[in-house]
Design a protein around this motif. Structure first.
Motif, PDB file in Angstrom:
ATOM      1  N   PHE A   1      45.016  22.391  37.892  1.00  0.00           N
ATOM      2  CA  PHE A   1      45.910  22.889  36.375  1.00  0.00           C
ATOM      3  C   PHE A   1      46.088  22.742  35.385  1.00  0.00           C
ATOM      4  CE2 PHE A   1      45.518  25.305  40.334  1.00  0.00           C
ATOM      5  CZ  PHE A   1      44.553  26.978  40.354  1.00  0.00           C
ATOM      6  N   VAL A   2      45.531  22.821  33.890  1.00  0.00           N
ATOM      7  CA  VAL A   2      45.474  22.092  32.435  1.00  0.00           C
ATOM      8  C   VAL A   2      45.989  23.128  32.266  1.00  0.00           C
ATOM      9  CG1 VAL A   2      44.036  20.489  33.453  1.00  0.00           C
ATOM     10  CG2 VAL A   2      43.003  22.424  31.913  1.00  0.00           C
ATOM     11  N   ARG A   3      46.901  21.744  31.008  1.00  0.00           N
ATOM     12  CA  ARG A   3      47.028  22.587  30.007  1.00  0.00           C
ATOM     13  C   ARG A   3      46.502  22.394  27.906  1.00  0.00           C
ATOM     14  NH1 ARG A   3      51.501  21.620  26.716  1.00  0.00           N
ATOM     15  NH2 ARG A   3      52.180  19.641  28.006  1.00  0.00           N
TER      16      ARG A   3
ATOM     17  N   ARG B   1      42.637  32.321  33.401  1.00  0.00           N
ATOM     18  CA  ARG B   1      41.174  32.163  33.493  1.00  0.00           C
ATOM     19  C   ARG B   1      40.748  30.877  34.997  1.00  0.00           C
ATOM     20  NH1 ARG B   1      37.662  33.558  28.569  1.00  0.00           N
ATOM     21  NH2 ARG B   1      38.313  35.601  28.515  1.00  0.00           N
ATOM     22  N   CYS B   2      41.767  29.935  33.952  1.00  0.00           N
ATOM     23  CA  CYS B   2      41.602  28.576  34.812  1.00  0.00           C
ATOM     24  C   CYS B   2      41.210  28.243  36.351  1.00  0.00           C
ATOM     25  CB  CYS B   2      42.331  27.589  34.176  1.00  0.00           C
ATOM     26  SG  CYS B   2      42.988  25.765  34.938  1.00  0.00           S
ATOM     27  N   THR B   3      40.368  28.090  36.849  1.00  0.00           N
ATOM     28  CA  THR B   3      40.530  27.762  38.109  1.00  0.00           C
ATOM     29  C   THR B   3      41.112  26.392  38.708  1.00  0.00           C
ATOM     30  OG1 THR B   3      38.404  27.094  37.352  1.00  0.00           O
ATOM     31  CG2 THR B   3      38.337  29.364  38.141  1.00  0.00           C
ATOM     32  N   GLY B   4      41.170  25.476  37.785  1.00  0.00           N
ATOM     33  CA  GLY B   4      41.414  24.180  38.246  1.00  0.00           C
ATOM     34  C   GLY B   4      40.534  22.835  38.708  1.00  0.00           C
ATOM     35  N   CYS B   5      39.557  23.836  38.174  1.00  0.00           N
ATOM     36  CA  CYS B   5      38.173  22.558  38.559  1.00  0.00           C
ATOM     37  C   CYS B   5      38.120  21.330  38.210  1.00  0.00           C
ATOM     38  CB  CYS B   5      36.906  22.825  37.853  1.00  0.00           C
ATOM     39  SG  CYS B   5      36.708  23.195  36.022  1.00  0.00           S
ATOM     40  N   GLY B   6      39.295  21.060  36.892  1.00  0.00           N
ATOM     41  CA  GLY B   6      39.300  19.653  36.261  1.00  0.00           C
ATOM     42  C   GLY B   6      38.189  19.153  35.893  1.00  0.00           C
ATOM     43  N   ASN B   7      37.600  20.149  35.533  1.00  0.00           N
ATOM     44  CA  ASN B   7      36.302  19.401  34.847  1.00  0.00           C
ATOM     45  C   ASN B   7      36.186  18.862  33.754  1.00  0.00           C
ATOM     46  OD1 ASN B   7      34.224  20.228  36.917  1.00  0.00           O
ATOM     47  ND2 ASN B   7      32.983  21.925  35.705  1.00  0.00           N
TER      48      ASN B   7
ATOM     49  N   ARG C   1      43.572  26.492  23.064  1.00  0.00           N
ATOM     50  CA  ARG C   1      44.592  26.262  24.003  1.00  0.00           C
ATOM     51  C   ARG C   1      43.389  27.289  25.455  1.00  0.00           C
ATOM     52  NH1 ARG C   1      46.468  32.163  24.857  1.00  0.00           N
ATOM     53  NH2 ARG C   1      45.599  33.473  23.814  1.00  0.00           N
ATOM     54  N   VAL C   2      44.804  26.201  27.051  1.00  0.00           N
ATOM     55  CA  VAL C   2      43.575  26.975  28.164  1.00  0.00           C
ATOM     56  C   VAL C   2      44.321  29.022  28.424  1.00  0.00           C
ATOM     57  CG1 VAL C   2      43.667  26.509  30.780  1.00  0.00           C
ATOM     58  CG2 VAL C   2      44.125  25.096  28.568  1.00  0.00           C
ATOM     59  N   LEU C   3      43.950  29.302  28.755  1.00  0.00           N
ATOM     60  CA  LEU C   3      44.370  30.853  29.130  1.00  0.00           C
ATOM     61  C   LEU C   3      44.922  30.833  30.587  1.00  0.00           C
ATOM     62  CD1 LEU C   3      41.511  33.298  27.594  1.00  0.00           C
ATOM     63  CD2 LEU C   3      43.609  32.813  27.220  1.00  0.00           C
TER      64      LEU C   3
ATOM     65  N   PRO D   1      32.738  21.896  29.215  1.00  0.00           N
ATOM     66  CA  PRO D   1      31.997  21.656  30.935  1.00  0.00           C
ATOM     67  C   PRO D   1      32.921  22.850  31.506  1.00  0.00           C
ATOM     68  CG  PRO D   1      33.533  19.866  30.277  1.00  0.00           C
ATOM     69  CD  PRO D   1      33.581  20.554  28.819  1.00  0.00           C
ATOM     70  N   CYS D   2      33.604  23.642  30.985  1.00  0.00           N
ATOM     71  CA  CYS D   2      34.525  24.346  31.406  1.00  0.00           C
ATOM     72  C   CYS D   2      34.293  25.752  31.610  1.00  0.00           C
ATOM     73  CB  CYS D   2      35.947  24.967  30.343  1.00  0.00           C
ATOM     74  SG  CYS D   2      36.808  26.263  31.166  1.00  0.00           S
ATOM     75  N   ALA D   3      33.633  25.724  32.852  1.00  0.00           N
ATOM     76  CA  ALA D   3      32.214  27.211  33.653  1.00  0.00           C
ATOM     77  C   ALA D   3      32.974  28.699  33.181  1.00  0.00           C
ATOM     78  CB  ALA D   3      31.825  27.102  34.653  1.00  0.00           C
ATOM     79  N   PRO D   4      34.661  29.355  33.520  1.00  0.00           N
ATOM     80  CA  PRO D   4      35.066  30.080  33.588  1.00  0.00           C
ATOM     81  C   PRO D   4      35.952  31.033  32.072  1.00  0.00           C
ATOM     82  CG  PRO D   4      36.561  28.658  34.621  1.00  0.00           C
ATOM     83  CD  PRO D   4      35.441  27.399  34.886  1.00  0.00           C
ATOM     84  N   GLU D   5      35.397  29.339  31.174  1.00  0.00           N
ATOM     85  CA  GLU D   5      35.270  29.710  30.323  1.00  0.00           C
ATOM     86  C   GLU D   5      37.223  30.049  29.410  1.00  0.00           C
ATOM     87  OE1 GLU D   5      32.362  32.614  27.780  1.00  0.00           O
ATOM     88  OE2 GLU D   5      31.025  31.199  28.628  1.00  0.00           O
ATOM     89  N   ALA D   6      37.360  29.261  30.173  1.00  0.00           N
ATOM     90  CA  ALA D   6      39.212  29.443  30.051  1.00  0.00           C
ATOM     91  C   ALA D   6      39.549  28.571  29.082  1.00  0.00           C
ATOM     92  CB  ALA D   6      39.653  28.762  31.564  1.00  0.00           C
ATOM     93  N   ILE D   7      38.848  28.037  28.126  1.00  0.00           N
ATOM     94  CA  ILE D   7      39.578  27.235  26.961  1.00  0.00           C
ATOM     95  C   ILE D   7      38.606  28.011  25.723  1.00  0.00           C
ATOM     96  CG2 ILE D   7      39.826  24.598  25.853  1.00  0.00           C
ATOM     97  CD1 ILE D   7      39.052  23.356  28.708  1.00  0.00           C
ATOM     98  N   VAL D   8      39.784  28.522  25.241  1.00  0.00           N
ATOM     99  CA  VAL D   8      39.685  29.473  24.171  1.00  0.00           C
ATOM    100  C   VAL D   8      40.527  28.661  22.575  1.00  0.00           C
ATOM    101  CG1 VAL D   8      39.319  31.458  25.234  1.00  0.00           C
ATOM    102  CG2 VAL D   8      41.568  31.207  24.638  1.00  0.00           C
TER     103      VAL D   8
END
Ligand code: SF4
Ligand code: SF4
Lengths: 209, 621
Positions: free
Chosen positions: B583-585, B548-554, B543-545, B600-607
């Motif tokens: 921003f994603v889900r 933390r998600c910066t919306g980079c879209g990677n 899931r996406v936190l 590819p998620c730099a801020p480690e928003a996908i956990v």
């Protein structure tokens, strides 16, 4: 609808939603009554999330398998935008049964195209009768999105030129032979769909007053 | 899929054209059946594998399948092969000689034309092959006829001792209708008769057989004149009469119930005299055929005036709503079309790769690299040409990626000197036609990096087996080819062959960068199975936190359909540059936890949807 007339039902959605299975069950119900039946899927790489339409025609004798635009007696949409896509297939005065659940494709995700704001309203603005309800939510409430298929079949049940019971039997018979443990929940899904569309029809008629 | 036991004779079944053909092949006592899967023909062999008493196989390509069938026919057995239209091009080399030798046991070739191009690289009319090879062509109009004509085809094949082409189209293959089936007949192979003058096609033996081929064609033409396969349906309105074949016949009857129709079931060779007599009775003659004006041209050449492609579309499917206005124009009017609301403009929904498809990692990686020319091929992975990857530059025909890549390498000028040539091919496609191309690459020292995407299935057609899956058509264990060894045998240096996990993006990226740098042939084999088959084991979903998600879209660039953009924003950088944010889900119910989007998620928003977990990070090039 009289027997000599061919009944045209168009079921639409996207690959993987069970459009073909639902139409197959509907076809089995019509076959069990002795109708001549033809069923065809309209192309698209259907297993890969693309557009799927299933044409079902039944009557005394069916020649061409395809429904001509403006000749569908019933449009059954498994996904909101897909229902709008096929609106032109309906004959004047016919009804669309519509799942308002949305499946947003990658081309919309990456911002190349927009998903329609309100597909139900757009359908109604075209002068069509739409019974819209959230079949996906009902299915999830019962525990599995795949039950949406049976919910939609339930929704169709009272709009066919044969008794709802025939379709119900066809649905349950399929599960009885393949996945008996699924019979009870599918019976429930079928009834939920039936009720939901009846309520949607009521709501729709008041809204149009 | 068929029942374990075939339905008894006289049952009325609800079958697709493909299922009906399979049933008839079995009933006809066919002993050997072979095919390479291809839409819309695939289900014929899939279905045949369920019948007892028929040897069924997936061949590596259509030419081989036809050769297998011919071999069986020489033993006096009834034999069958099926293919899609482009497959007959592949098999045509064998076909063009087979028509000279003729056959022994009845041999039927079912070829399915993808009229309307649902999933093919071209639209072609396979009936030309009947004319080219001087072979009879049967054209059923629905599933019931597909069943009946298949049975007739075996008899016709034996009567004239030649292969019979059963020409199907998508609207036969995939349309279900009621089919009344019959009894199976047992046909014992007559045995092989040694006859080198017949079976060994050296010029001295082949020359005397050519006149026999034309004698056979004349006999078939005579048979067509009186054949029950070419019935006349009378009509009360003689202002226009139709000659129609295949499913077009059904559309004609639907659109013009009162018009007389001469239906061509045996459409090659043509019953010219019968058609001439028919033409004399009607005011206008209209030929309705999919797709090319084949019958029309032959009638015009015979001096029979007719309409056809002058009023009907030259490409795509025919349907009642296409026919009505076309014929109305003949009489200077417009046909009343049923009233309907206008078609609505809704976004296109092209097919896409599946959630967690192992190809996602490959195309994501390719899309992140610069200076590549990517030669693509036929299969699921052709979808890499679409969004968001746009990572294919070509796609022509089965196996063509190999030879084309070599051609690109050898043909490049100064403008492309820095580019790296990469060829992408699937496991089954490689075995079908790719191997020879790779051999050409190694032999001619091409500077090409081959990505061999082994997902252990013919994915596009629904996951059929092939020599790389370790299973036969009935799911039974079979020897499994070792691609690394095969590539080595084809001349690729052992140290230039790598097997990588396409879910490990950094590893894949590194392998690609290294191999494209080295100026010799190399092969990178990916080793994850298709998610739709092979007891695919999903892992825990992600899931996406939101915070933390910066919306980079990677992660969106990975292209997994389980990732959804929920909000878009525009950010103005200090430099004044505008950046679009997405921003994603993650749709947790769909996510199988492959971990691709995490990397590819730099801020480690996908956990992990259950507990946050450390993740890897892939730096962009
Ligand atoms: S982990 Fe990411 S890429 Fe893999 S299935 Fe889940 S959402 Fe898709
Ligand atoms: S990669 Fe990570 S930060 Fe970027 S949009 Fe996806 S979840 Fe958000």
């Amino acid at each position: 609808m009289a027997r000599h007339k061919t009944t045209n039902i168009l079921v639409c959605g996207i690959g993987g939603q069970g459009v073909m299975t639902a139409t197959e069950i509907l076809a089995e119900a019509a076959l069990s009554l002795g109708f001549d039946v033809k069923k065809t899927e309209v192309a698209g790489m259907s297993q890969r999330g693309g557009v799927v339409t299933s044409h079902l025609r039944f009557g005394e004798r069916v020649l061409s398998p395809q429904i001509v635009p403006g000749e569908a007696d019933l449009l059954v949409g498994f996904e909101a935008a897909e229902t709008l896509r096929w609106a032109h297939m309906l004959r004047p005065g016919a009804v669309a049964l519509m799942n308002v659940g949305r499946l947003v494709p990658p081309v919309v995700n990456i911002g190349l195209f927009d998903y329609p704001d309100d597909p139900v309203a757009e359908m109604r603005a075209l002068g069509l009768t739409v019974h819209a309800f959230d079949a996906s939510a009902l299915a999830l409430k019962l525990g599995d999105i795949r039950l949406g298929n049976t919910v939609m079949l339930g929704a169709m049940a009272d709009r066919l030129p044969f008794p709802a019971e025939v379709l119900r039997q066809a649905v349950l018979a399929r599960f009885a032979s393949r996945k008996p443990q699924w019979v009870a929940v599918n019976r429930e899904a079928f009834e939920l769909g039936r009720r939901a569309v009846a309520e949607a029809a009521l709501a729709g008629s008041t809204a149009s007053w | 899929m068929g029942a374990p036991l075939p339905a008894p004779a006289a049952s009325r079944l609800f079958l697709s054209g493909n299922e009906a053909v399979a049933r008839a092949v079995w009933e006809a006592g066919c002993k050997v059946a072979a095919a390479y899967p291809g839409t819309p023909s695939t289900e014929i062999l899939e279905e045949l594998a369920h019948y007892p008493d028929v040897y069924a196989e997936w061949s590596v390509n259509e030419k081989v399948s036809l050769e297998v069938a011919l071999g069986a026919s020489m033993m006096g057995a009834r034999a069958f092969c099926a293919m899609k239209h482009v497959g007959l091009n592949v098999a045509s080399d064998a076909l063009m000689t087979m028509t000279v030798t003729g056959t022994a046991g009845g041999l039927v070739i079912a070829v399915a034309d993808d009229v309307g191009m649902s999933s093919s690289q071209n639209e072609q009319d396979s009936r030309f092959w009947g004319r080219f090879a001087h072979l009879p062509v049967l054209e059923p109009a629905d599933a019931q006829e597909a069943y009946a004509m298949t049975r007739v085809a075996f008899e016709l094949a034996e009567r004239h001792r030649c292969p019979v082409i059963l020409r199907l189209t998508t609207r036969i293959c995939h349309v279900k209708g009621r089919v009344e089936v019959g009894e199976r007949v047992a046909v014992e192979p007559a045995g092989f008769t040694k006859d080198p003058r017949r079976w060994v096609m050296v010029p001295g033996n082949a020359k005397p057989r050519l006149p026999l081929m034309f004698e056979r064609e004349a006999a078939l033409a005579a048979e067509a004149e009186t054949s029950e396969l070419n019935p006349l349906f009378d009509g009360s309105d003689l202002s226009v009469g139709f000659v129609a074949s295949g499913p077009a016949f059904m559309h004609v009857r639907e659109a013009f119930p009162d018009a007389p129709v001469l239906k061509l079931g045996l459409s090659c060779p043509l019953p010219v005299h019968k058609i001439r007599a028919f033409a004399a009775r009607v005011q206008h003659l209209v030929v309705v055929e999919e797709t090319e004006p084949l019958v029309e041209s032959e009638l015009k050449a015979a001096g029979i005036a007719c309409h056809g492609k002058d009023i009907l579309p030259r490409l795509g499917e025919l349907a009642p709503d296409v026919l009505r206005p076309a014929v109305a124009r003949l009489f200077g009017g417009a046909a009343p079309a049923p009233a309907h609301v206008p078609a609505q403009q809704v976004f296109p929904r092209p097919p896409t790769m599946c959630v967690a498809c192992p190809h996602l990692g490959v195309y994501y990686t390719l899309s992140q690299m610069r200076n590549l020319i990517i030669s693509g091929d036929i299969g699921c992975y052709t979808l890499g040409a679409g969004h968001p990857w746009n990572a294919l530059d070509t796609c022509i025909s089965m196996g063509a990626s190999m030879g084309m890549a070599l051609g690109m390498d050898k043909g490049r000028g100064a403008a492309d000197a820095n580019k790296k040539v990469v060829a992408v091919i699937g496991d089954s496609t490689f075995l079908h036609m790719g191997m020879q191309g790779l051999l050409d690459i190694t032999y001619n020292r091409g500077n090409v990096t081959v990505l061999l995407l082994d997902n252990r299935a013919v994915g596009m057609t629904g996951g059929q087996d092939n020599p790389a899956t370790g299973r036969g058509i009935r799911g039974e264990p079979a020897p499994r080819v070792d691609f690394a060894m095969l590539c080595e045998a084809l001349g690729v240096a052992r140290e230039r062959i790598r097997v990588v996990d396409p879910y490990q993006l950094p590893v894949l990226f590194k392998a690609l960068r290294e191999e494209t740098k080295i100026e010799e042939p190399s092969v990178i084999i990916t080793n994850r199975p298709c998610v739709l088959i092979d007891h695919y084991q999903p892992a825990k979903p992600y899931r996406v936190l939101e915070e933390r998600c910066t919306g980079c879209g990677n992660c969106v660039d990975v292209g997994c359909p389980a990732i959804h953009v929920i909000r878009r924003e525009t950010e103005v950088k200090p430099s004044g540059k505008e950046v679009a944010l997405s921003f994603v889900r993650i749709e947790t119910a769909a996510c199988t936890g492959c971990g691709l989007c995490v990397q590819p998620c730099a801020p480690e928003a996908i956990v992990c949807a259950e507990a946050p977990q450390p993740v890897q990070f892939l730096r962009k090039q």
